[in-house]
Design an enzyme around this catalytic site. Sequence first.
Site, PDB file in Angstrom:
ATOM      1  CE  LYS A   1      -2.594   2.600   3.488  1.00 38.02           C
ATOM      2  NZ  LYS A   1      -1.472   3.362   4.024  1.00 38.02           N
ATOM      3  CG  ASN A   2       2.301   2.805   3.568  1.00 42.38           C
ATOM      4  OD1 ASN A   2       1.138   3.133   3.342  1.00 42.38           O
ATOM      5  ND2 ASN A   2       2.767   2.595   4.796  1.00 42.38           N
TER       6      ASN A   2
ATOM      7  CB  CYS B   1      -4.928   6.508  10.241  1.00 40.04           C
ATOM      8  SG  CYS B   1      -5.535   5.078   9.354  1.00 40.04           S
TER       9      CYS B   1
ATOM     10  NE  ARG C   1      -0.587  10.627  10.021  1.00 36.30           N
ATOM     11  CZ  ARG C   1      -0.868   9.495   9.364  1.00 36.30           C
ATOM     12  NH1 ARG C   1      -2.039   8.942   9.471  1.00 36.30           N
ATOM     13  NH2 ARG C   1       0.039   8.924   8.599  1.00 36.30           N
TER      14      ARG C   1
ATOM     15  CG  ASP D   1       2.016   1.550   9.589  1.00 34.45           C
ATOM     16  OD1 ASP D   1       1.790   2.413  10.447  1.00 34.45           O
ATOM     17  OD2 ASP D   1       2.187   1.817   8.379  1.00 34.45           O
TER      18      ASP D   1
ATOM     19  NE  ARG E   1      -7.152   4.921   4.609  1.00 32.91           N
ATOM     20  CZ  ARG E   1      -6.202   5.300   5.450  1.00 32.91           C
ATOM     21  NH1 ARG E   1      -6.475   5.426   6.715  1.00 32.91           N
ATOM     22  NH2 ARG E   1      -4.988   5.561   5.030  1.00 32.91           N
TER      23      ARG E   1
HETATM   24  C1  UD1 Z   1       4.052   6.753   6.681  1.00 34.47           C
HETATM   25  C2  UD1 Z   1       3.071   5.633   6.443  1.00 34.47           C
HETATM   26  C3  UD1 Z   1       2.384   5.255   7.757  1.00 34.47           C
HETATM   27  C4  UD1 Z   1       3.421   4.942   8.825  1.00 34.47           C
HETATM   28  C5  UD1 Z   1       4.450   6.057   8.936  1.00 34.47           C
HETATM   29  C6  UD1 Z   1       5.608   5.696   9.853  1.00 34.47           C
HETATM   30  C7  UD1 Z   1       2.415   6.095   4.182  1.00 34.47           C
HETATM   31  C8  UD1 Z   1       1.352   6.535   3.250  1.00 34.47           C
HETATM   32  N1  UD1 Z   1       2.092   6.081   5.489  1.00 34.47           N
HETATM   33  O1  UD1 Z   1       3.286   7.866   7.122  1.00 34.47           O
HETATM   34  O2  UD1 Z   1       1.559   4.140   7.514  1.00 34.47           O
HETATM   35  O3  UD1 Z   1       2.785   4.804  10.080  1.00 34.47           O
HETATM   36  O4  UD1 Z   1       5.013   6.344   7.648  1.00 34.47           O
HETATM   37  O5  UD1 Z   1       6.247   4.552   9.410  1.00 34.47           O
HETATM   38  O6  UD1 Z   1       3.502   5.719   3.780  1.00 34.47           O
HETATM   39  N2  UD1 Z   1       6.649  14.207  11.114  1.00 34.47           N
HETATM   40  C9  UD1 Z   1       6.906  15.536  11.392  1.00 34.47           C
HETATM   41  N3  UD1 Z   1       6.919  16.414  10.357  1.00 34.47           N
HETATM   42  C10 UD1 Z   1       6.700  16.044   9.070  1.00 34.47           C
HETATM   43  C11 UD1 Z   1       6.453  14.689   8.800  1.00 34.47           C
HETATM   44  C12 UD1 Z   1       6.425  13.779   9.832  1.00 34.47           C
HETATM   45  O7  UD1 Z   1       7.111  15.903  12.536  1.00 34.47           O
HETATM   46  O8  UD1 Z   1       6.729  16.903   8.180  1.00 34.47           O
HETATM   47  C13 UD1 Z   1       6.646  13.219  12.209  1.00 34.47           C
HETATM   48  C14 UD1 Z   1       5.272  12.574  12.389  1.00 34.47           C
HETATM   49  O9  UD1 Z   1       4.442  13.338  13.240  1.00 34.47           O
HETATM   50  C15 UD1 Z   1       5.655  11.225  12.986  1.00 34.47           C
HETATM   51  C16 UD1 Z   1       7.014  10.914  12.340  1.00 34.47           C
HETATM   52  O10 UD1 Z   1       7.493  12.157  11.848  1.00 34.47           O
HETATM   53  O11 UD1 Z   1       5.838  11.359  14.365  1.00 34.47           O
HETATM   54  C17 UD1 Z   1       6.965   9.915  11.193  1.00 34.47           C
HETATM   55  O12 UD1 Z   1       6.056  10.360  10.207  1.00 34.47           O
HETATM   56  P1  UD1 Z   1       6.189   9.960   8.687  1.00 34.47           P
HETATM   57  O13 UD1 Z   1       7.279   8.965   8.505  1.00 34.47           O
HETATM   58  O14 UD1 Z   1       6.237  11.203   7.877  1.00 34.47           O
HETATM   59  O15 UD1 Z   1       4.810   9.253   8.417  1.00 34.47           O
HETATM   60  P2  UD1 Z   1       3.932   9.307   7.119  1.00 34.47           P
HETATM   61  O16 UD1 Z   1       4.819   9.431   5.913  1.00 34.47           O
HETATM   62  O17 UD1 Z   1       2.819  10.268   7.267  1.00 34.47           O
END
Ligand code: UD1
Length: 421
Positions: free
Chosen positions: A22-23, A117, A122, A305, A398
């Site tokens: 998915k990701n 989610c 986020r 996850d 999803r």
């Molecule tokens: C992706 C995955 C999600 C998984 C997560 C962590 C997808 C579509 N989703 O989500 O299923 O749970 O990786 O493995 O691939 N953060 C910041 N600032 C930012 C971005 C992130 O502070 O600009 C923080 C977030 O709050 C979180 C951490 O970084 O605490 C990790 O987030 P991130 O790796 O970006 O997750 P996603 O890409 O949203």
Amino acid sequence: MDQLIINGKKRLSGDVSINGAKNAAVAIIPAALLVNDVCIIENVPHIEDVSNLVTALNYLGVDAKFVDNNTLRIDSRNMENVCADYDCVKGMRASYYLLGALLGRFNRAEVSFPGGCDFGTRPIDQHIKGFNSLGAEVNLEHGIIQAEAKELVGTSIYLDVVSVGATINIMLAAVKAKGTTIIENAAKEPHVVDTANFLNSMGANVKGAGTDVIKITGVEELHGANYMIIPDQIEAGTYMIAGVITGGDVTVKNVIPKHMEAITAKLIEMGVKVEEQDEAIRVIADEPLKSIRLKTLPYPGFPTDMQPQMAVLLASVDGTSIITESVWESRFQYTDQLNRMGAKIVVEGQLAVIEGEKECLSGAKVKATDLRAGAAMVIAGLIAEGATTITNVKYIDRGYEHMVENLERLGADIKRVKQDA
Ligand code: UD1
């Protein structure tokens, strides 16, 4: 809306074939917009997040459609629209990749702030920092993120947090930028590598994906490509735990065992027998299992996850287990639902203390509070005494293709019914 009804205590055994990740899919599909050409993407899972993304692409004027079971054809030759509004991206966290892809191709993007989610704040500040560093101006107004650049120019970007989304989004925006972009403290997840491989198959020059420094040398032109998405690490882990919790013998096929190491290591520590084959993993749980401690971390650490699914398993194993969630600030909301089924889980901030006990779960009406929490409820239902009814199945849709059919084939008593039936 549909609901799932599971009659627990059926031992699972047999094989299950794992779908595309998915990701990776939700990053690679927007990445195909970078090129004024046709891309054929294989092993695309039929899940809600992908359908929503395909609808969003169609809205943008892209001819995206499934041409075969899991093969998606994306023809973005006639696209001109760079605005993805709320209706087209709501409920889909990964819509943020449209920003990087549209910016990378047209130097302009307008995308509604992403949904997805809910497990705490986020933020996307690191994505925006990356776009800014490449020379784009980014504004948030009325819930819409607008990004625009006269020209994108390569630069060095240090991520303050290891972010999968920011790493991929910056790669998307940088592949056609002038000069070289370096992402430091990059995420190393398999889907980051898969997206980089896809970009390279289109003629991009991305090196170092899978390490914490990624170097992207901008190219002037990209071309269409055929690409096959990697198997889903989390879907595979979910079925492995489903097998283990029932004391079963389950083989997940079409997986990359290397991607599963953090999960298999913890299962082995608990006493599960794990057999790795070339593209399959067999788990056998025929002995009493042990409680453990685990901490979620960015790859190659234990994936956040898989945290809810693992919590259910630990709740049904005698002894005290402790889970530390270090990626998301509030990813334990689902424990209330599990406790309704008889689990004994106390949450203190980022810590969950699980007083595990074999046979402690009994069927109840519970809801899926998010995608992986929904998977955890299904796993709980498989081992619970009596019937478990799970509502909010839309969350599970999803990320899991044919979950009911797959579990049925493994021996579970599970059915999907209309909520009012
Ligand atoms: C992706 C995955 C999600 C998984 C997560 C962590 C997808 C579509 N989703 O989500 O299923 O749970 O990786 O493995 O691939 N953060 C910041 N600032 C930012 C971005 C992130 O502070 O600009 C923080 C977030 O709050 C979180 C951490 O970084 O605490 C990790 O987030 P991130 O790796 O970006 O997750 P996603 O890409 O949203």
